[in-house]
Write a protein that holds these residues in place. Structure first.
Motif, PDB file in Angstrom:
ATOM      1  N   LYS A  55       2.273   2.207  -3.479  1.00  0.00           N
ATOM      2  CA  LYS A  55       1.328   2.564  -4.434  1.00  0.00           C
ATOM      3  C   LYS A  55       0.979   3.871  -3.944  1.00  0.00           C
ATOM      4  N   THR A  56       0.821   4.333  -2.828  1.00  0.00           N
ATOM      5  CA  THR A  56       0.730   5.671  -2.144  1.00  0.00           C
ATOM      6  C   THR A  56       1.608   6.767  -2.973  1.00  0.00           C
TER       7      THR A  56
ATOM      8  N   TYR B  25       0.781  -1.077  -0.130  1.00  0.00           N
ATOM      9  CA  TYR B  25      -0.081  -0.156  -0.089  1.00  0.00           C
ATOM     10  C   TYR B  25       0.868   1.184  -0.067  1.00  0.00           C
TER      11      TYR B  25
END
Length: 345
Positions: free
Chosen positions: A314-315, A311
């Motif tokens: 991706k951020t 995550y």
């Protein structure tokens, strides 16, 4: 070597030599035909072949020279176009080329210049949208806080809570073995210490996410240095930070970059097992360069499952692209991880 001889300059030379060969064969055919049909006194086989040999040698020298010189301007212009395309690929859309000639290459150069202007306008539009999104994010701060709390609660349950439960179980087992089997108890206590260290690392990473989303009026250099100063007091990692105090960026870019650095440090604390982290921020050619490196255990970037489930990565990529920038990740197992970001400013 093979690539060198396939360049435009050697294509010109080969075309001149091909023309020379065809001309030589044609002249030789004409002279031999005249000799066979008419047999003039002034023409002899020795004279024919001497003439052809001299013509071929002189023509070869001239072909190489003219091919090399006549292709110089075209090669230079093609190199300029190649450099321009490379600049576009690196996000430097303000670059352009200028040619004096009026031909197809000049037309291509003008079209590339127009493409660069359009890409630059798109970057400005993206940054303007990022500004608007930042304003919207401020108005939706309460819902973001609730969502972040829920995510932290999940992380606490999935990581720290389970580790603390495991610590409890191992501690109780060690107490029971303390008198009967001291060696086993010692081994279990070592496992308890390792698990406690891991829990502490997880908690530090989660606490890092509890920092304010915004810089709260501080400049990016000051905010990053304060963040690093706090982490130095709570971890054994050696941080090396290179950032100019007079770095001037828009508020939106500063906030996004701060969150990118915050997210990368959280990933390093939780997963990398690193002993040294290096962060460099600099402005070059109207671009902000961000380099983040750690000497941790790294991971296999070709593993789609591992990459897609991250995550944090991706951020960071999304935040970079929102600003019209490029995000590059390099990592190998046991060789650390490198993150390079370029953002037009």
């Amino acid at each position: 070597m093979k690539r060198r001889f396939s360049s435009i300059r050697y294509l010109f030379i080969r075309s001149h030599i091909s023309g020379l060969f065809i001309t030589t064969v044609t002249i030789l055919s004409i002279l031999l035909s005249i000799y066979v049909l008419f047999s003039p006194e002034w023409l002899s086989p020795a004279g024919i072949f001497l003439f052809i040999a001299l013509y071929a040698v002189l023509g070869l020298v001239i072909s190489i020279y003219t091919g090399f010189t006549s292709s110089g301007n075209m090669k230079s212009r093609l190199d300029s176009i190649s450099v321009l395309i490379t600049q576009f690929a690196n996000g430097n859309y303000s670059s352009s080329v200028r040619f004096e000639e009026d031909d197809e290459i000049t037309r291509i150069g003008k079209e590339l210049n127009e493409l660069g202007k359009k890409l630059l306008d798109q970057v400005k539009s993206l940054q303007r949208m990022a500004d608007e999104k930042s304003e919207f994010a401020r108005t939706a701060h309460k819902s973001a806080v609730i969502e972040e709390r829920q995510r932290l609660a999940r992380d606490l349950h999935d990581a720290v809570s389970q580790q603390l439960f495991a610590l409890t179980m191992m501690s109780e087992a060690a107490v029971k073995q303390l008198e009967k089997n001291p060696d086993i108890a010692k081994s279990q206590m070592q496992e308890v210490a390792a698990a406690a260290l891991q829990s502490q690392t997880e908690m530090r990473a989660l606490l890092l996410h509890l920092r304010p989303v915004h810089l709260s009026g501080e400049s990016l250099p000051k905010g990053v240095k304060q963040l690093i100063s706090e982490l130095k007091q709570k971890s054994q990692i050696d941080f090396k930070v290179s950032i100019s105090d007079d770095l001037i960026l828009s508020e939106t870019i500063e906030e996004h970059v701060f969150r990118i650095i915050q997210e990368s440090l959280s990933n390093i604390l939780r997963h990398a097992q690193a002993t040294e982290v290096k962060i460099d921020l600099s402005i070059r050619s109207k671009e902000l360069f961000i380099h983040i490196r750690d000497d941790g255990k790294g991971f296999d970037v070709t593993n789609d499952t591992e990459r897609k489930t991250s995550y944090g990565l991706k951020t960071m990529r999304e935040r970079s692209e929102e600003l019209g920038g490029t995000f590059t990740l390099r990592s190998n197992i046991d060789e650390g991880t490198y993150i390079d970001i370029r953002i037009p400013c």
